[in-house]
Design a protein around this motif. Structure first.
Motif, PDB file in Angstrom:
ATOM      1  N   THR A  53       0.804  -1.221   0.000  1.00 44.97           N
ATOM      2  CA  THR A  53       0.000   0.000   0.000  1.00 44.97           C
ATOM      3  C   THR A  53       0.842   1.278   0.000  1.00 44.97           C
ATOM      4  OG1 THR A  53      -1.821  -1.191   1.036  1.00 44.97           O
ATOM      5  CG2 THR A  53      -1.875   1.205   1.173  1.00 44.97           C
ATOM      6  N   PRO A  54       1.882   1.397   0.847  1.00 43.88           N
ATOM      7  CA  PRO A  54       2.656   2.651   0.830  1.00 43.88           C
ATOM      8  C   PRO A  54       3.377   2.906  -0.502  1.00 43.88           C
ATOM      9  CG  PRO A  54       3.140   1.379   2.814  1.00 43.88           C
ATOM     10  CD  PRO A  54       2.322   0.507   1.921  1.00 43.88           C
ATOM     11  N   VAL A  55       3.822   1.861  -1.156  1.00 45.14           N
ATOM     12  CA  VAL A  55       4.510   2.019  -2.446  1.00 45.14           C
ATOM     13  C   VAL A  55       3.506   2.486  -3.497  1.00 45.14           C
ATOM     14  CG1 VAL A  55       5.839   0.837  -4.250  1.00 45.14           C
ATOM     15  CG2 VAL A  55       6.256   0.298  -1.840  1.00 45.14           C
ATOM     16  N   PHE A  56       2.318   1.893  -3.485  1.00 53.56           N
ATOM     17  CA  PHE A  56       1.288   2.300  -4.438  1.00 53.56           C
ATOM     18  C   PHE A  56       0.852   3.742  -4.187  1.00 53.56           C
ATOM     19  CE2 PHE A  56      -2.942   2.414  -6.366  1.00 53.56           C
ATOM     20  CZ  PHE A  56      -2.682   1.837  -7.595  1.00 53.56           C
ATOM     21  N   GLU A  57       0.702   4.104  -2.918  1.00 49.86           N
ATOM     22  CA  GLU A  57       0.282   5.466  -2.584  1.00 49.86           C
ATOM     23  C   GLU A  57       1.312   6.498  -3.030  1.00 49.86           C
ATOM     24  OE1 GLU A  57      -0.625   5.136   1.575  1.00 49.86           O
ATOM     25  OE2 GLU A  57      -2.664   4.429   1.159  1.00 49.86           O
ATOM     26  N   ALA A  58       2.579   6.111  -3.098  1.00 47.13           N
ATOM     27  CA  ALA A  58       3.621   7.035  -3.558  1.00 47.13           C
ATOM     28  C   ALA A  58       3.403   7.421  -5.022  1.00 47.13           C
ATOM     29  CB  ALA A  58       5.005   6.423  -3.360  1.00 47.13           C
ATOM     30  N   LEU A  59       2.688   6.581  -5.777  1.00 48.31           N
ATOM     31  CA  LEU A  59       2.390   6.917  -7.170  1.00 48.31           C
ATOM     32  C   LEU A  59       1.518   8.165  -7.258  1.00 48.31           C
ATOM     33  CD1 LEU A  59       1.576   3.398  -8.651  1.00 48.31           C
ATOM     34  CD2 LEU A  59       3.694   4.703  -8.905  1.00 48.31           C
ATOM     35  N   ALA A  60       0.664   8.362  -6.270  1.00 52.44           N
ATOM     36  CA  ALA A  60      -0.221   9.527  -6.285  1.00 52.44           C
ATOM     37  C   ALA A  60       0.582  10.815  -6.300  1.00 52.44           C
ATOM     38  CB  ALA A  60      -1.158   9.496  -5.078  1.00 52.44           C
ATOM     39  N   THR A  61       1.687  10.839  -5.594  1.00 54.12           N
ATOM     40  CA  THR A  61       2.536  12.023  -5.561  1.00 54.12           C
ATOM     41  C   THR A  61       3.068  12.336  -6.956  1.00 54.12           C
ATOM     42  OG1 THR A  61       3.162  11.497  -3.306  1.00 54.12           O
ATOM     43  CG2 THR A  61       4.585  13.043  -4.479  1.00 54.12           C
ATOM     44  N   ARG A  62       3.509  11.307  -7.650  1.00 48.31           N
ATOM     45  CA  ARG A  62       4.021  11.510  -9.014  1.00 48.31           C
ATOM     46  C   ARG A  62       2.906  11.933  -9.964  1.00 48.31           C
ATOM     47  NH1 ARG A  62       7.801   6.214  -9.282  1.00 48.31           N
ATOM     48  NH2 ARG A  62       9.397   6.939  -7.841  1.00 48.31           N
ATOM     49  N   LEU A  63       1.744  11.330  -9.799  1.00 47.90           N
ATOM     50  CA  LEU A  63       0.615  11.662 -10.671  1.00 47.90           C
ATOM     51  C   LEU A  63       0.179  13.105 -10.466  1.00 47.90           C
ATOM     52  CD1 LEU A  63      -1.127  10.236 -12.788  1.00 47.90           C
ATOM     53  CD2 LEU A  63      -2.729   9.667 -10.978  1.00 47.90           C
ATOM     54  N   GLN A  64       0.324  13.626  -9.253  1.00 49.71           N
ATOM     55  CA  GLN A  64      -0.052  15.014  -8.976  1.00 49.71           C
ATOM     56  C   GLN A  64       0.822  16.008  -9.737  1.00 49.71           C
ATOM     57  OE1 GLN A  64       0.069  15.429  -4.730  1.00 49.71           O
ATOM     58  NE2 GLN A  64      -1.739  14.160  -4.418  1.00 49.71           N
ATOM     59  N   GLY A  65       1.970  15.551 -10.214  1.00 41.64           N
ATOM     60  CA  GLY A  65       2.845  16.417 -10.983  1.00 41.64           C
ATOM     61  C   GLY A  65       2.362  16.656 -12.408  1.00 41.64           C
ATOM     62  N   LEU A  66       1.365  15.907 -12.828  1.00 41.86           N
ATOM     63  CA  LEU A  66       0.811  16.073 -14.172  1.00 41.86           C
ATOM     64  C   LEU A  66      -0.378  17.023 -14.132  1.00 41.86           C
ATOM     65  CD1 LEU A  66       0.809  12.330 -15.309  1.00 41.86           C
ATOM     66  CD2 LEU A  66       2.519  14.090 -15.843  1.00 41.86           C
ATOM     67  N   ASP A  67      -0.598  17.725 -15.228  1.00 42.58           N
ATOM     68  CA  ASP A  67      -1.750  18.617 -15.339  1.00 42.58           C
ATOM     69  C   ASP A  67      -3.029  17.802 -15.156  1.00 42.58           C
ATOM     70  OD1 ASP A  67      -3.574  20.627 -15.943  1.00 42.58           O
ATOM     71  OD2 ASP A  67      -3.226  20.505 -18.107  1.00 42.58           O
ATOM     72  N   LEU A  68      -3.845  18.214 -14.200  1.00 37.63           N
ATOM     73  CA  LEU A  68      -5.041  17.474 -13.806  1.00 37.63           C
ATOM     74  C   LEU A  68      -5.978  17.186 -14.975  1.00 37.63           C
ATOM     75  CD1 LEU A  68      -6.694  16.249 -11.489  1.00 37.63           C
ATOM     76  CD2 LEU A  68      -7.669  18.510 -11.124  1.00 37.63           C
ATOM     77  N   PHE A  69      -6.054  18.073 -15.941  1.00 33.48           N
ATOM     78  CA  PHE A  69      -6.987  17.892 -17.042  1.00 33.48           C
ATOM     79  C   PHE A  69      -6.324  17.422 -18.336  1.00 33.48           C
ATOM     80  CE2 PHE A  69      -8.894  21.001 -14.147  1.00 33.48           C
ATOM     81  CZ  PHE A  69     -10.010  20.270 -13.789  1.00 33.48           C
ATOM     82  N   SER A  70      -5.087  16.997 -18.240  1.00 39.13           N
ATOM     83  CA  SER A  70      -4.390  16.541 -19.447  1.00 39.13           C
ATOM     84  C   SER A  70      -4.764  15.094 -19.771  1.00 39.13           C
ATOM     85  CB  SER A  70      -2.878  16.642 -19.245  1.00 39.13           C
ATOM     86  OG  SER A  70      -2.442  15.679 -18.295  1.00 39.13           O
ATOM     87  N   ASP A  74      -5.152  11.752 -17.281  1.00 39.33           N
ATOM     88  CA  ASP A  74      -6.327  10.884 -17.343  1.00 39.33           C
ATOM     89  C   ASP A  74      -5.952   9.449 -17.692  1.00 39.33           C
ATOM     90  OD1 ASP A  74      -7.880  13.059 -16.716  1.00 39.33           O
ATOM     91  OD2 ASP A  74      -8.742  13.277 -18.731  1.00 39.33           O
ATOM     92  N   ASP A  75      -5.066   9.293 -18.674  1.00 40.15           N
ATOM     93  CA  ASP A  75      -4.660   7.947 -19.081  1.00 40.15           C
ATOM     94  C   ASP A  75      -3.913   7.227 -17.961  1.00 40.15           C
ATOM     95  OD1 ASP A  75      -5.810   8.424 -21.550  1.00 40.15           O
ATOM     96  OD2 ASP A  75      -3.893   8.749 -22.583  1.00 40.15           O
ATOM     97  N   MET A  76      -2.981   7.922 -17.312  1.00 39.64           N
ATOM     98  CA  MET A  76      -2.225   7.300 -16.227  1.00 39.64           C
ATOM     99  C   MET A  76      -3.123   6.970 -15.040  1.00 39.64           C
ATOM    100  SD  MET A  76       0.781   6.547 -17.121  1.00 39.64           S
ATOM    101  CE  MET A  76       1.330   6.034 -15.509  1.00 39.64           C
ATOM    102  N   ALA A  77      -4.020   7.880 -14.688  1.00 35.08           N
ATOM    103  CA  ALA A  77      -4.929   7.627 -13.569  1.00 35.08           C
ATOM    104  C   ALA A  77      -5.815   6.420 -13.859  1.00 35.08           C
ATOM    105  CB  ALA A  77      -5.773   8.863 -13.278  1.00 35.08           C
ATOM    106  N   ALA A  78      -6.348   6.338 -15.063  1.00 33.74           N
ATOM    107  CA  ALA A  78      -7.191   5.191 -15.426  1.00 33.74           C
ATOM    108  C   ALA A  78      -6.385   3.898 -15.415  1.00 33.74           C
ATOM    109  CB  ALA A  78      -7.832   5.415 -16.792  1.00 33.74           C
ATOM    110  N   ALA A  79      -5.170   3.947 -15.973  1.00 35.70           N
ATOM    111  CA  ALA A  79      -4.336   2.741 -16.028  1.00 35.70           C
ATOM    112  C   ALA A  79      -3.941   2.258 -14.633  1.00 35.70           C
ATOM    113  CB  ALA A  79      -3.085   3.000 -16.868  1.00 35.70           C
ATOM    114  N   LEU A  80      -3.683   3.190 -13.730  1.00 38.78           N
ATOM    115  CA  LEU A  80      -3.218   2.806 -12.388  1.00 38.78           C
ATOM    116  C   LEU A  80      -4.358   2.485 -11.426  1.00 38.78           C
ATOM    117  CD1 LEU A  80      -0.369   5.401 -11.858  1.00 38.78           C
ATOM    118  CD2 LEU A  80      -0.134   2.946 -12.289  1.00 38.78           C
ATOM    119  N   TYR A  81      -5.412   3.279 -11.429  1.00 42.22           N
ATOM    120  CA  TYR A  81      -6.393   3.208 -10.361  1.00 42.22           C
ATOM    121  C   TYR A  81      -7.715   2.531 -10.702  1.00 42.22           C
ATOM    122  CZ  TYR A  81      -3.301   6.705  -8.286  1.00 42.22           C
ATOM    123  OH  TYR A  81      -2.218   7.368  -7.789  1.00 42.22           O
ATOM    124  N   ALA A  82      -8.160   2.597 -11.938  1.00 41.87           N
ATOM    125  CA  ALA A  82      -9.502   2.134 -12.271  1.00 41.87           C
ATOM    126  C   ALA A  82      -9.721   0.652 -11.991  1.00 41.87           C
ATOM    127  CB  ALA A  82      -9.835   2.447 -13.733  1.00 41.87           C
TER     128      ALA A  82
END
Length: 152
Positions: A53-70, A74-82
């Motif tokens: 869980t902590p390693v996976f949660e660290a991905l959120a920090t990296r994902l926050q570096g991307l433009d929220l509406f790009s 969207d592609d990375m969030a869907a690939a990782l979390y959906a």
């Protein structure tokens, strides 16, 4: 951080439960994790990725570096979390593999846990053998090495 090492084969029961290898459970305990895992289908291979869980949660920090509406975000969030499934092992160290992940990996009555350092994967045994052989061959042909560090 503890490392997931080795390749371990375990039986998948009729209900979709499998025991996480003792060495992997020990690695989770050493890191203070109570066996919490995030499982998701690999987007590169027909296997299941298992993330502490902590390693996976660290991905959120990296994902926050991307433009929220790009599209990239969207592609990375869907690939990782959906298709991610949070799980806890029971007191015997078993997890119930979600049916969509079992289908994605083509699992039947036996599975292979493959350590990858910070994470591990769950494979159909013959596919795991092929993947390890492919990885070794690509590393050999490509002359892959790791850069020498100060502690090497």
């Amino acid at each position: 951080m503890s490392q997931f090492l080795g390749t371990h084969r375990n039986r998948l029961d009729a209900k979709g439960r499998v025991s996480v290898p003792a060495a992997f459970r020990a690695a989770l305990r050493r890191d203070g994790d109570s066996h919490g895992l995030i499982l998701r289908p690999s987007h590169k291979h027909r296997c299941i990725e298992a993330w502490p869980t902590p390693v996976f949660e660290a991905l959120a920090t990296r994902l926050q570096g991307l433009d929220l509406f790009s599209d990239t975000h969207d592609d990375m969030a869907a690939a990782l979390y959906a298709d991610a499934w949070p799980l806890e092992a029971d007191k015997e160290g078993r997890v119930l593999l979600p049916e969509p992940l079992v289908e994605h990996a083509g699992l039947r009555d036996s599975v292979v846990f493959m350590g990858l350092g910070r994470t591990f994967q769950i494979w159909e045994p013959d596919a795991a053998d092929r993947r390890r052989a492919e990885a070794r061959e690509r590393a050999r042909i490509g002359g892959l090495t790791l850069p020498a560090g100060a502690s090497a």
